[in-house]
Write a protein that holds these residues in place. Structure first.
Motif, PDB file in Angstrom:
ATOM      1  N   PRO A   1      34.009  23.854  32.634  1.00 55.23           N
ATOM      2  CA  PRO A   1      35.136  23.754  33.535  1.00 55.23           C
ATOM      3  C   PRO A   1      35.823  25.293  33.419  1.00 55.23           C
ATOM      4  O   PRO A   1      36.310  25.539  34.443  1.00 55.23           O
ATOM      5  CB  PRO A   1      36.009  22.892  32.909  1.00 55.23           C
ATOM      6  N   VAL A   2      35.590  25.824  32.229  1.00 54.63           N
ATOM      7  CA  VAL A   2      36.380  27.083  32.028  1.00 54.63           C
ATOM      8  C   VAL A   2      35.656  28.237  32.808  1.00 54.63           C
ATOM      9  O   VAL A   2      35.984  29.049  33.333  1.00 54.63           O
ATOM     10  CB  VAL A   2      36.646  27.308  30.504  1.00 54.63           C
ATOM     11  N   GLN A   3      34.192  28.383  32.740  1.00 55.10           N
ATOM     12  CA  GLN A   3      33.210  28.929  33.438  1.00 55.10           C
ATOM     13  C   GLN A   3      33.645  28.726  34.798  1.00 55.10           C
ATOM     14  O   GLN A   3      33.686  29.901  35.571  1.00 55.10           O
ATOM     15  CB  GLN A   3      31.995  28.603  33.267  1.00 55.10           C
ATOM     16  N   ALA A   4      33.840  27.715  35.365  1.00 51.93           N
ATOM     17  CA  ALA A   4      33.938  27.366  36.730  1.00 51.93           C
ATOM     18  C   ALA A   4      35.609  28.315  37.237  1.00 51.93           C
ATOM     19  O   ALA A   4      35.485  28.519  38.244  1.00 51.93           O
ATOM     20  CB  ALA A   4      33.839  25.948  37.206  1.00 51.93           C
ATOM     21  N   ARG A   5      36.365  27.886  36.439  1.00 54.77           N
ATOM     22  CA  ARG A   5      37.549  28.414  36.785  1.00 54.77           C
ATOM     23  C   ARG A   5      37.623  29.880  36.823  1.00 54.77           C
ATOM     24  O   ARG A   5      38.313  30.366  37.729  1.00 54.77           O
ATOM     25  CB  ARG A   5      38.458  27.972  35.500  1.00 54.77           C
ATOM     26  N   ALA A   6      37.110  30.621  35.900  1.00 58.22           N
ATOM     27  CA  ALA A   6      36.823  31.955  35.702  1.00 58.22           C
ATOM     28  C   ALA A   6      36.171  32.439  37.074  1.00 58.22           C
ATOM     29  O   ALA A   6      36.429  33.409  37.824  1.00 58.22           O
ATOM     30  CB  ALA A   6      35.874  32.614  34.735  1.00 58.22           C
ATOM     31  N   PHE A   7      34.918  31.830  37.629  1.00 58.76           N
ATOM     32  CA  PHE A   7      34.333  32.000  38.776  1.00 58.76           C
ATOM     33  C   PHE A   7      35.350  31.990  40.045  1.00 58.76           C
ATOM     34  O   PHE A   7      35.358  32.744  40.837  1.00 58.76           O
ATOM     35  CB  PHE A   7      33.049  31.294  38.991  1.00 58.76           C
ATOM     36  N   GLN A   8      36.081  30.816  40.059  1.00 61.55           N
ATOM     37  CA  GLN A   8      36.853  30.468  41.089  1.00 61.55           C
ATOM     38  C   GLN A   8      38.058  31.579  41.299  1.00 61.55           C
ATOM     39  O   GLN A   8      38.451  32.080  42.289  1.00 61.55           O
ATOM     40  CB  GLN A   8      37.605  29.104  40.942  1.00 61.55           C
ATOM     41  N   LEU A   9      38.502  31.991  40.281  1.00 58.58           N
ATOM     42  CA  LEU A   9      39.653  32.877  40.034  1.00 58.58           C
ATOM     43  C   LEU A   9      38.932  34.304  40.892  1.00 58.58           C
ATOM     44  O   LEU A   9      39.559  35.049  41.690  1.00 58.58           O
ATOM     45  CB  LEU A   9      40.035  33.176  38.783  1.00 58.58           C
ATOM     46  N   LEU A  10      37.692  34.796  40.396  1.00 62.38           N
ATOM     47  CA  LEU A  10      37.009  36.116  41.085  1.00 62.38           C
ATOM     48  C   LEU A  10      36.754  35.694  42.407  1.00 62.38           C
ATOM     49  O   LEU A  10      37.231  36.624  43.319  1.00 62.38           O
ATOM     50  CB  LEU A  10      35.751  35.978  40.325  1.00 62.38           C
ATOM     51  N   PHE A  11      36.459  34.646  42.720  1.00 63.29           N
ATOM     52  CA  PHE A  11      36.247  34.316  44.295  1.00 63.29           C
ATOM     53  C   PHE A  11      37.466  34.642  45.153  1.00 63.29           C
ATOM     54  O   PHE A  11      37.443  35.034  46.052  1.00 63.29           O
ATOM     55  CB  PHE A  11      35.648  33.082  44.670  1.00 63.29           C
ATOM     56  N   ARG A  12      38.676  34.091  44.321  1.00 58.72           N
ATOM     57  CA  ARG A  12      39.959  34.184  45.061  1.00 58.72           C
ATOM     58  C   ARG A  12      40.392  35.520  45.383  1.00 58.72           C
ATOM     59  O   ARG A  12      40.660  36.096  46.344  1.00 58.72           O
ATOM     60  CB  ARG A  12      41.032  33.407  44.503  1.00 58.72           C
ATOM     61  N   ASP A  13      40.228  36.250  44.496  1.00 53.30           N
ATOM     62  CA  ASP A  13      40.321  37.676  44.370  1.00 53.30           C
ATOM     63  C   ASP A  13      39.539  38.497  45.502  1.00 53.30           C
ATOM     64  O   ASP A  13      39.927  39.426  45.900  1.00 53.30           O
ATOM     65  CB  ASP A  13      40.078  38.405  42.767  1.00 53.30           C
ATOM     66  N   LEU A  14      38.238  38.106  45.441  1.00 49.58           N
ATOM     67  CA  LEU A  14      37.360  38.654  46.389  1.00 49.58           C
ATOM     68  C   LEU A  14      37.467  37.908  47.874  1.00 49.58           C
ATOM     69  O   LEU A  14      36.777  38.357  48.761  1.00 49.58           O
ATOM     70  CB  LEU A  14      35.810  38.441  46.074  1.00 49.58           C
ATOM     71  N   GLY A  15      38.149  37.048  48.189  1.00 48.53           N
ATOM     72  CA  GLY A  15      38.312  36.372  49.212  1.00 48.53           C
ATOM     73  C   GLY A  15      37.540  35.412  50.002  1.00 48.53           C
ATOM     74  O   GLY A  15      36.919  35.265  51.108  1.00 48.53           O
ATOM     75  N   LEU A  16      36.738  34.950  48.847  1.00 50.22           N
ATOM     76  CA  LEU A  16      35.408  34.052  49.075  1.00 50.22           C
ATOM     77  C   LEU A  16      36.117  32.571  48.847  1.00 50.22           C
ATOM     78  O   LEU A  16      36.948  32.389  48.003  1.00 50.22           O
ATOM     79  CB  LEU A  16      34.281  34.257  47.964  1.00 50.22           C
TER      80      LEU A  16
END
Length: 242
Positions: A23-38
């Motif tokens: 879940p923490v790995q997924a949260r980190a990816f999701q925050l990155l995707f938000r930053d990249l507009g994905l």
């Protein structure tokens, strides 16, 4: 395990096996995707591709070509986010240390085989004082090809000095289970990331290490002496669209 017999080896993935951190790995990816507009859903992405290096996972979410340098930059950003989120939450999965102690006493050799780089491995196993349980530690820096290729597990077995058919891999990911079968090893699956029905043919499916003992592993090996053939469908990298 008789002292005169050739030993068995237990090989452990790290993320989702030694620790319940998906879940923490997924949260980190999701925050990155938000930053990249994905808009990619990180949980669904990891359900398919967990076990691959972060840069390889990230490569699948872009419709346009992205340079290796840029992918590494994104992967480093994701790693920073993950470490910040997980800093105070690092703990071993239930029953792990007791199981490792029992397995050592029972005569099993033990290795860690993960797609993580050396500094990320240390961030977990040294903080939790787990390195002492493993005869060898193999990470991304030690192999040319990560999962779903067999290299991580064949390299670990070779360093342990144990034939692949006498190795049991602990995995939480589809690609990791397939890597084990490609290496001619059997697998025990943990449901930290996937539902039981999503695995192909593990010896047993467990939630954590309170549900398995070294003696039970020996029984399972006798009951299922052959290694499943890897599923081409499950081993295929199914890239997510944005």
């Amino acid at each position: 395990m008789p002292a005169t017999s050739q030993p068995y080896a237990l090989i452990f993935d790290m993320d989702g096996v030694l620790i319940d951190n998906t879940p923490v790995q997924a949260r980190a990816f999701q925050l990155l995707f938000r930053d990249l507009g994905l808009t990619t859903n990180a949980r669904r992405l990891l359900a398919r591709l967990n076990g691959m290096p972060a840069s390889k996972i990230l490569q699948t979410v872009f419709t346009n070509s992205v340079s290796e340098k840029k992918l590494k930059q994104y992967a480093d950003q994701r790693e920073f986010l993950y470490r910040v989120l997980y800093w105070d939450k690092r703990k071993e999965i239930a029953g792990l240390s007791h199981f490792l102690q029992e397995a050592r006493a029972a005569g099993f050799k033990m290795g860690l085989g993960t797609g993580s780089a050396a500094d990320t491995i240390g961030y977990i196993i040294d903080h939790l004082d787990l390195r002492r349980y493993f005869d060898v530690v193999v990470g991304a820096d030690d192999v040319e090809r990560g999962k779903p290729h067999a290299d991580t597990y064949t390299t670990t077995a070779r360093q342990l000095g144990v034939p692949p058919e006498r190795c049991v891999v602990f995995e939480d990911a589809i690609l990791g289970e397939q890597a084990a079968y490609k290496a001619n090893m059997r697998c025990i699956a943990l449901t930290t990331t996937l539902k039981p029905e999503q695995f192909q043919a593990p010896l047993r499916i467990i939630r954590d290490f309170t549900e398995i003992t070294p003696a039970q592993i020996l029984e399972l090996l006798e009951q299922q002496p052959t290694t499943p053939k890897p599923s081409k469908e499950l081993a295929r990298r199914q890239y997510m669209k944005r």
